[in-house]
Design a protein around this motif. Structure first.
Motif, PDB file in Angstrom:
ATOM      1  N   GLN A 170      56.985  32.965  44.591  1.00  0.00           N
ATOM      2  CA  GLN A 170      57.100  34.254  43.922  1.00  0.00           C
ATOM      3  C   GLN A 170      56.025  34.351  42.847  1.00  0.00           C
ATOM      4  N   PRO A 171      55.111  35.315  42.938  1.00  0.00           N
ATOM      5  CA  PRO A 171      54.056  35.422  41.919  1.00  0.00           C
ATOM      6  C   PRO A 171      54.637  35.661  40.522  1.00  0.00           C
ATOM      7  N   VAL A 172      53.993  35.081  39.527  1.00  0.00           N
ATOM      8  CA  VAL A 172      54.390  35.362  38.150  1.00  0.00           C
ATOM      9  C   VAL A 172      53.912  36.756  37.778  1.00  0.00           C
ATOM     10  N   GLU A 173      54.497  37.321  36.734  1.00  0.00           N
ATOM     11  CA  GLU A 173      54.072  38.631  36.264  1.00  0.00           C
ATOM     12  C   GLU A 173      52.941  38.459  35.253  1.00  0.00           C
ATOM     13  N   LEU A 174      51.767  38.948  35.617  1.00  0.00           N
ATOM     14  CA  LEU A 174      50.594  38.862  34.749  1.00  0.00           C
ATOM     15  C   LEU A 174      50.116  40.267  34.395  1.00  0.00           C
ATOM     16  N   GLN A 175      49.461  40.373  33.241  1.00  0.00           N
ATOM     17  CA  GLN A 175      48.804  41.619  32.885  1.00  0.00           C
ATOM     18  C   GLN A 175      47.600  41.817  33.802  1.00  0.00           C
ATOM     19  N   GLN A 176      47.438  43.008  34.340  1.00  0.00           N
ATOM     20  CA  GLN A 176      46.370  43.274  35.295  1.00  0.00           C
ATOM     21  C   GLN A 176      45.282  44.155  34.685  1.00  0.00           C
ATOM     22  N   PRO A 177      44.037  43.938  35.108  1.00  0.00           N
ATOM     23  CA  PRO A 177      43.537  42.898  36.018  1.00  0.00           C
ATOM     24  C   PRO A 177      43.637  41.508  35.377  1.00  0.00           C
ATOM     25  N   ALA A 178      43.922  40.516  36.193  1.00  0.00           N
ATOM     26  CA  ALA A 178      44.120  39.154  35.708  1.00  0.00           C
ATOM     27  C   ALA A 178      43.028  38.234  36.222  1.00  0.00           C
ATOM     28  N   ILE A 179      42.384  37.521  35.289  1.00  0.00           N
ATOM     29  CA  ILE A 179      41.437  36.450  35.614  1.00  0.00           C
ATOM     30  C   ILE A 179      42.143  35.137  35.313  1.00  0.00           C
ATOM     31  N   PRO A 206      39.287  46.616  28.686  1.00  0.00           N
ATOM     32  CA  PRO A 206      40.336  46.324  27.695  1.00  0.00           C
ATOM     33  C   PRO A 206      41.692  45.956  28.297  1.00  0.00           C
ATOM     34  N   GLN A 207      41.895  46.222  29.580  1.00  0.00           N
ATOM     35  CA  GLN A 207      43.174  45.870  30.204  1.00  0.00           C
ATOM     36  C   GLN A 207      43.167  44.461  30.816  1.00  0.00           C
ATOM     37  N   THR A 208      41.985  43.832  30.864  1.00  0.00           N
ATOM     38  CA  THR A 208      41.851  42.536  31.530  1.00  0.00           C
ATOM     39  C   THR A 208      42.359  41.405  30.640  1.00  0.00           C
ATOM     40  N   HIS A 209      43.070  40.460  31.251  1.00  0.00           N
ATOM     41  CA  HIS A 209      43.584  39.281  30.548  1.00  0.00           C
ATOM     42  C   HIS A 209      43.092  38.015  31.245  1.00  0.00           C
ATOM     43  N   LEU A 210      42.975  36.947  30.465  1.00  0.00           N
ATOM     44  CA  LEU A 210      42.525  35.646  30.966  1.00  0.00           C
ATOM     45  C   LEU A 210      43.660  34.641  30.850  1.00  0.00           C
ATOM     46  N   TYR A 211      43.945  33.944  31.945  1.00  0.00           N
ATOM     47  CA  TYR A 211      45.026  32.958  31.982  1.00  0.00           C
ATOM     48  C   TYR A 211      44.449  31.579  32.303  1.00  0.00           C
ATOM     49  N   LEU A 248      48.040  31.904  41.126  1.00  0.00           N
ATOM     50  CA  LEU A 248      46.965  32.295  42.028  1.00  0.00           C
ATOM     51  C   LEU A 248      47.326  33.553  42.806  1.00  0.00           C
ATOM     52  N   LEU A 249      48.583  33.654  43.222  1.00  0.00           N
ATOM     53  CA  LEU A 249      49.024  34.836  43.956  1.00  0.00           C
ATOM     54  C   LEU A 249      48.985  36.091  43.085  1.00  0.00           C
ATOM     55  N   ALA A 250      49.157  35.922  41.788  1.00  0.00           N
ATOM     56  CA  ALA A 250      49.198  37.065  40.879  1.00  0.00           C
ATOM     57  C   ALA A 250      47.824  37.441  40.336  1.00  0.00           C
ATOM     58  N   ALA A 251      46.852  36.540  40.439  1.00  0.00           N
ATOM     59  CA  ALA A 251      45.534  36.776  39.841  1.00  0.00           C
ATOM     60  C   ALA A 251      44.666  37.640  40.740  1.00  0.00           C
ATOM     61  N   ASP A 252      43.819  38.436  40.126  1.00  0.00           N
ATOM     62  CA  ASP A 252      42.812  39.195  40.871  1.00  0.00           C
ATOM     63  C   ASP A 252      41.574  38.335  41.124  1.00  0.00           C
ATOM     64  N   ILE A 253      41.162  37.604  40.086  1.00  0.00           N
ATOM     65  CA  ILE A 253      39.952  36.777  40.165  1.00  0.00           C
ATOM     66  C   ILE A 253      40.295  35.360  39.738  1.00  0.00           C
ATOM     67  N   PHE A 254      39.886  34.394  40.539  1.00  0.00           N
ATOM     68  CA  PHE A 254      40.006  32.984  40.159  1.00  0.00           C
ATOM     69  C   PHE A 254      38.631  32.465  39.781  1.00  0.00           C
ATOM     70  N   VAL A 255      38.561  31.732  38.673  1.00  0.00           N
ATOM     71  CA  VAL A 255      37.291  31.186  38.195  1.00  0.00           C
ATOM     72  C   VAL A 255      37.394  29.669  38.085  1.00  0.00           C
ATOM     73  N   ASP A 312      30.870  42.656  37.544  1.00  0.00           N
ATOM     74  CA  ASP A 312      30.553  43.299  38.818  1.00  0.00           C
ATOM     75  C   ASP A 312      31.810  43.494  39.665  1.00  0.00           C
ATOM     76  N   LEU A 313      32.689  42.515  39.670  1.00  0.00           N
ATOM     77  CA  LEU A 313      33.929  42.633  40.431  1.00  0.00           C
ATOM     78  C   LEU A 313      34.876  43.640  39.800  1.00  0.00           C
ATOM     79  N   LEU A 314      34.982  43.613  38.488  1.00  0.00           N
ATOM     80  CA  LEU A 314      35.917  44.504  37.805  1.00  0.00           C
ATOM     81  C   LEU A 314      35.463  45.962  37.850  1.00  0.00           C
TER      82      LEU A 314
END
Length: 365
Positions: A170-179, A206-211, A248-255, A312-314
Motif C-alpha cells: 500500500q503506497p504511503v501518502e506523500l505530498q505531490q509531486p514527490a521526489i 512550490p508543491q514539490t516535496h523531497l523524501y 517508491l510506489l507513491a513517488a513521482d521521481i526517484f533519485v 525538466d520532468l516537473l
C-alpha cells in the motif's frame, strides 16, 4: 551441493550485501541444496530457518581476541558442515575462507560488492570472484585480479524472498509531486547534492516535496543542511523503512545521486514501482538502467545537472509519464532467480575443477 555463506551479520537494516546473500541462501535451499550461513546473527535468522537454511554463530569483529575465537569457530563450522562451496560476501570472511582452507576441498567464492574500498582487492584471493556489475569487474581487473577468476553476475532483487509482490504494498501518502531517494545516509550517496538540487528548483515548484528514506552516520549533517535551506518543511527525513516499496510506489521521481555505487539494489525496485528515475552516471548504475534507456543519467557531484533533470520532468507531465513507463520495460533480467542461477553455474565450475583434481592426484602418486 553443500553451500556455506559467510557474512558479518544478517540484520534487517537495508544492507544490500546482506540482502543479496540472504536471497541466494534461501533460493538455493529452496532448490534442494544444503545451505548454511555463518554470521553474528540478526533478524533474518527467522527467514533463513523458514527456508531450511542452517545458521552458525560466527562473530568476525576485528579485535585480536575475537579473531582468535573466530578462527577456532570457523574451523569447527567447516568440520561440522563440510561445505562444497564457501561463499564469502565480506572481506574478513574471504580471508578466513582462504587461509584456514588447509586440506579442505571446498571451492572459495567471493562476491565484490563495494569495490571502491581499498580492502576489496583482498577478495581476489578466492578461487572465483563475482563482480556485481561489468564496471566492478573492469575495476578489479585493473587492480590486479586475474581475469580467469572474474565472473560478472549483475545484481537483481525482483522476486526476492524478503519482499512481497509489488502489487501487495500500500503506497504511503506523500505530498505531490514527490521526489524520493532510498539510500544510506552517507556522503558517497550524494544526499548533499540532492538537497542542493532540490533547493534550486523549490521556488519554481512550490508543491514539490523531497523524501529521504534511509539511515546512516551522516544523517544529522544532512538534516542540519536541510534546516538551513529555507525549505526544510518540504524536506522529509523518513529514516530506515523495512518496506521502501511503499515510498517508491507513491513517488513521482526517484533519485540516486551516488558518487560511487557498484550495483544498487534499489534501482530495480524503483523501476518495478514505476518511478521516473534520475541517477548518476557512475559504476554499475548505467547498467542497471539499461544504459540510460530506463532512467536519466547525470554526472556525479553536480547538483546543477541534477536540478535541471528534475525541473525538466516537473515542467513536462508527458515526459514524466514517458520515463515512468520506460523504467518498467525490460525488467526480466533484474530478478533474484537469474542471479541465483548464474551463481550456481560458478559453483559448478569449482566443484568440477576440484573433482577433476581429486581424480588426477592418485595417478600422479
Amino acid at each position: 551441493m553443500r553451500v556455506l555463506h559467510i557474512l558479518n551479520h544478517v540484520r534487517e537494516i537495508g544492507n544490500g550485501i546482506v540482502n543479496v546473500a540472504v536471497d541466494l541462501a534461501c533460493l538455493q535451499a529452496k532448490n534442494g541444496h544444503e545451505v548454511a550461513v555463518a554470521s553474528a546473527g540478526g533478524e533474518y535468522e527467522i527467514l533463513l530457518a523458514n527456508y531450511g537454511v542452517q545458521h552458525f554463530q560466527l562473530d568476525q569483529t576485528r579485535t585480536p581476541i575475537n579473531l582468535i575465537n573466530a578462527v577456532r569457530r570457523y574451523r569447527a563450522i567447516i568440520k561440522e558442515f563440510q561445505p562444497d562451496i564457501v561463499h564469502a560476501h565480506m572481506m574478513t570472511g574471504v580471508v578466513l575462507g582462504r587461509f584456514l582452507k588447509a586440506a579442505d576441498s571446498y571451492g572459495l567464492v567471493a562476491t565484490v560488492h563495494n569495490e571502491f574500498q581499498s580492502s576489496a582487492v583482498l577478495m581476489g584471493i578466492a578461487d572465483r570472484v563475482i563482480a556485481v556489475s561489468k564496471a566492478v569487474a573492469k575495476s578489479m581487473a585493473r587492480r590486479g585480479i586475474p581475469e580467469h577468476k572474474l565472473r560478472v553476475i549483475s545484481n537483481g532483487t525482483l522476486g526476492s524472498v524478503r519482499t512481497r509482490n509489488i502489487q501487495e504494498y500500500q503506497p504511503v501518502e506523500l505530498q505531490q509531486p514527490a521526489i524520493a531517494t532510498v539510500a544510506g545516509m552517507y556522503q558517497r550517496k550524494g544526499i548533499s547534492e540532492l538537497i542542493d538540487a532540490f533547493v534550486q528548483i523549490a521556488a519554481e515548484f512550490p508543491q514539490t516535496h523531497l523524501y529521504l528514506v534511509g539511515n546512516g552516520p551522516d544523517r544529522e549533517t544532512f538534516a542540519d543542511k536541510a534546516q538551513k535551506t529555507g525549505f526544510s518543511d518540504r524536506i522529509h527525513f523518513e529514516g530506515f523503512q523495512p518496506e521502501p516499496q511503499r515510498y517508491l510506489l507513491a513517488a513521482d521521481i526517484f533519485v540516486l545521486a551516488s558518487h560511487r555505487d557498484p550495483s544498487p539494489l534499489v534501482i530495480p525496485e524503483a523501476r518495478e514501482a514505476g518511478c521516473a528515475i534520475v541517477a548518476t552516471n557512475v559504476d554499475g548504475i548505467p547498467e542497471a538502467l539499461d544504459g540510460g534507456q530506463a532512467g536519466i543519467l547525470v554526472p556525479p557531484k553536480d547538483s546543477q545537472a541534477l536540478a535541471k533533470a528534475l525541473a525538466d520532468l516537473l515542467r513536462n507531465p508527458h515526459r514524466l509519464y514517458q520515463w515512468k513507463k520506460q523504467a518498467q520495460q525490460n525488467l526480466e533480467w533484474l530478478t533474484v532467480g537469474r542471479v541465483n542461477q548464474e551463481t550456481l553455474v560458478v559453483y559448478g565450475e569449482l566443484i568440477a575443477k576440484n573433482s577433476a583434481t581429486y581424480i588426477e592426484m592418485p595417478s600422479k602418486i
